[in-house]
Design a protein around this motif. Structure first.
Motif, PDB file in Angstrom:
ATOM      1  N   ASP A  59     -16.237  21.356  24.794  1.00 61.19           N
ATOM      2  CA  ASP A  59     -17.096  20.675  23.820  1.00 61.19           C
ATOM      3  C   ASP A  59     -16.372  19.503  23.161  1.00 61.19           C
ATOM      4  O   ASP A  59     -16.951  18.439  22.947  1.00 61.19           O
ATOM      5  N   GLY A  60     -15.095  19.693  22.833  1.00 62.65           N
ATOM      6  CA  GLY A  60     -14.317  18.608  22.239  1.00 62.65           C
ATOM      7  C   GLY A  60     -14.152  17.444  23.199  1.00 62.65           C
ATOM      8  O   GLY A  60     -14.224  16.276  22.804  1.00 62.65           O
ATOM      9  N   PHE A  61     -13.954  17.760  24.467  1.00 59.99           N
ATOM     10  CA  PHE A  61     -13.833  16.725  25.490  1.00 59.99           C
ATOM     11  C   PHE A  61     -15.136  15.935  25.604  1.00 59.99           C
ATOM     12  O   PHE A  61     -15.130  14.707  25.643  1.00 59.99           O
ATOM     13  N   GLN A  62     -16.266  16.634  25.628  1.00 59.67           N
ATOM     14  CA  GLN A  62     -17.569  15.967  25.737  1.00 59.67           C
ATOM     15  C   GLN A  62     -17.848  15.114  24.499  1.00 59.67           C
ATOM     16  O   GLN A  62     -18.401  14.024  24.604  1.00 59.67           O
ATOM     17  N   LEU A  63     -17.473  15.607  23.324  1.00 57.97           N
ATOM     18  CA  LEU A  63     -17.649  14.829  22.101  1.00 57.97           C
ATOM     19  C   LEU A  63     -16.823  13.549  22.162  1.00 57.97           C
ATOM     20  O   LEU A  63     -17.314  12.462  21.849  1.00 57.97           O
ATOM     21  N   GLY A  64     -15.567  13.668  22.570  1.00 65.02           N
ATOM     22  CA  GLY A  64     -14.710  12.494  22.689  1.00 65.02           C
ATOM     23  C   GLY A  64     -15.266  11.477  23.670  1.00 65.02           C
ATOM     24  O   GLY A  64     -15.264  10.272  23.407  1.00 65.02           O
ATOM     25  N   ARG A  65     -15.775  11.958  24.783  1.00 59.79           N
ATOM     26  CA  ARG A  65     -16.368  11.062  25.783  1.00 59.79           C
ATOM     27  C   ARG A  65     -17.583  10.344  25.196  1.00 59.79           C
ATOM     28  O   ARG A  65     -17.751   9.138  25.363  1.00 59.79           O
ATOM     29  N   SER A  66     -18.431  11.077  24.490  1.00 60.36           N
ATOM     30  CA  SER A  66     -19.623  10.470  23.886  1.00 60.36           C
ATOM     31  C   SER A  66     -19.240   9.400  22.867  1.00 60.36           C
ATOM     32  O   SER A  66     -19.834   8.322  22.833  1.00 60.36           O
ATOM     33  N   LEU A  67     -18.263   9.696  22.028  1.00 65.26           N
ATOM     34  CA  LEU A  67     -17.837   8.731  21.016  1.00 65.26           C
ATOM     35  C   LEU A  67     -17.199   7.500  21.650  1.00 65.26           C
ATOM     36  O   LEU A  67     -17.388   6.378  21.179  1.00 65.26           O
ATOM     37  N   PHE A  68     -16.440   7.690  22.726  1.00 66.82           N
ATOM     38  CA  PHE A  68     -15.756   6.587  23.403  1.00 66.82           C
ATOM     39  C   PHE A  68     -16.749   5.572  23.969  1.00 66.82           C
ATOM     40  O   PHE A  68     -16.484   4.377  23.982  1.00 66.82           O
ATOM     41  N   TYR A  69     -17.902   6.050  24.423  1.00 66.05           N
ATOM     42  CA  TYR A  69     -18.894   5.165  25.033  1.00 66.05           C
ATOM     43  C   TYR A  69     -20.049   4.813  24.089  1.00 66.05           C
ATOM     44  O   TYR A  69     -21.029   4.214  24.516  1.00 66.05           O
ATOM     45  N   ASP A  70     -19.942   5.155  22.813  1.00 71.34           N
ATOM     46  CA  ASP A  70     -21.010   4.884  21.848  1.00 71.34           C
ATOM     47  C   ASP A  70     -20.732   3.597  21.083  1.00 71.34           C
ATOM     48  O   ASP A  70     -19.795   3.523  20.292  1.00 71.34           O
ATOM     49  N   GLY A  71     -21.542   2.589  21.314  1.00 70.73           N
ATOM     50  CA  GLY A  71     -21.371   1.308  20.637  1.00 70.73           C
ATOM     51  C   GLY A  71     -21.731   1.343  19.166  1.00 70.73           C
ATOM     52  O   GLY A  71     -21.353   0.454  18.406  1.00 70.73           O
ATOM     53  N   LEU A  72     -22.458   2.360  18.734  1.00 72.79           N
ATOM     54  CA  LEU A  72     -22.872   2.428  17.332  1.00 72.79           C
ATOM     55  C   LEU A  72     -21.700   2.613  16.376  1.00 72.79           C
ATOM     56  O   LEU A  72     -21.841   2.410  15.177  1.00 72.79           O
TER      57      LEU A  72
END
Length: 108
Positions: A59-72
């Motif tokens: 879950d932490g890995f997926q969160l980090g990935r989402s934040l890394f690709y989130d332009g917001l």
């Protein structure tokens, strides 16, 4: 007059339905504790960070990935970290010594 009454009545009905409490409460999201094993190449320097105090999880890995690709998350909401730090080129900004950030400012 009848149309106005019908429109106001319909709006009141929809408003009441939208604001009424649901009889069922959704279940809270329960994070998984599935841990990930870090495989480090032999030619990498030893890790400084102690993974025992904050282990890698799926879950932490997926969160980090989402934040890394989130332009917001950028100052103006348009540029993600992954915009410049591209995975295909080892997370670098290929062809540039420094990344071009918001407003095309070098290294910002």
């Amino acid at each position: 007059m009848n149309k106005s009454f019908l429109v106001v009545g319909a709006m009141a009905l929809f408003g009441w339905a939208a604001c009424s409490k649901s009889s069922s409460t959704p279940d809270p999201i329960t994070p998984t504790t599935e841990t990930l094993e870090l495989t480090q190449p032999s030619y990498f320097p030893p890790l400084v960070y102690d993974l025992k105090s904050n282990p890698l999880t799926y879950d932490g890995f997926q969160l980090g990935r989402s934040l890394f690709y989130d332009g917001l998350l950028s100052r103006n909401g348009t540029i993600a970290c992954g915009t410049c730090h591209q995975q295909a080129v080892a997370f670098t900004h290929h062809g540039h010594d420094l990344s071009h950030g918001i407003d095309d400012k070098i290294g910002m």
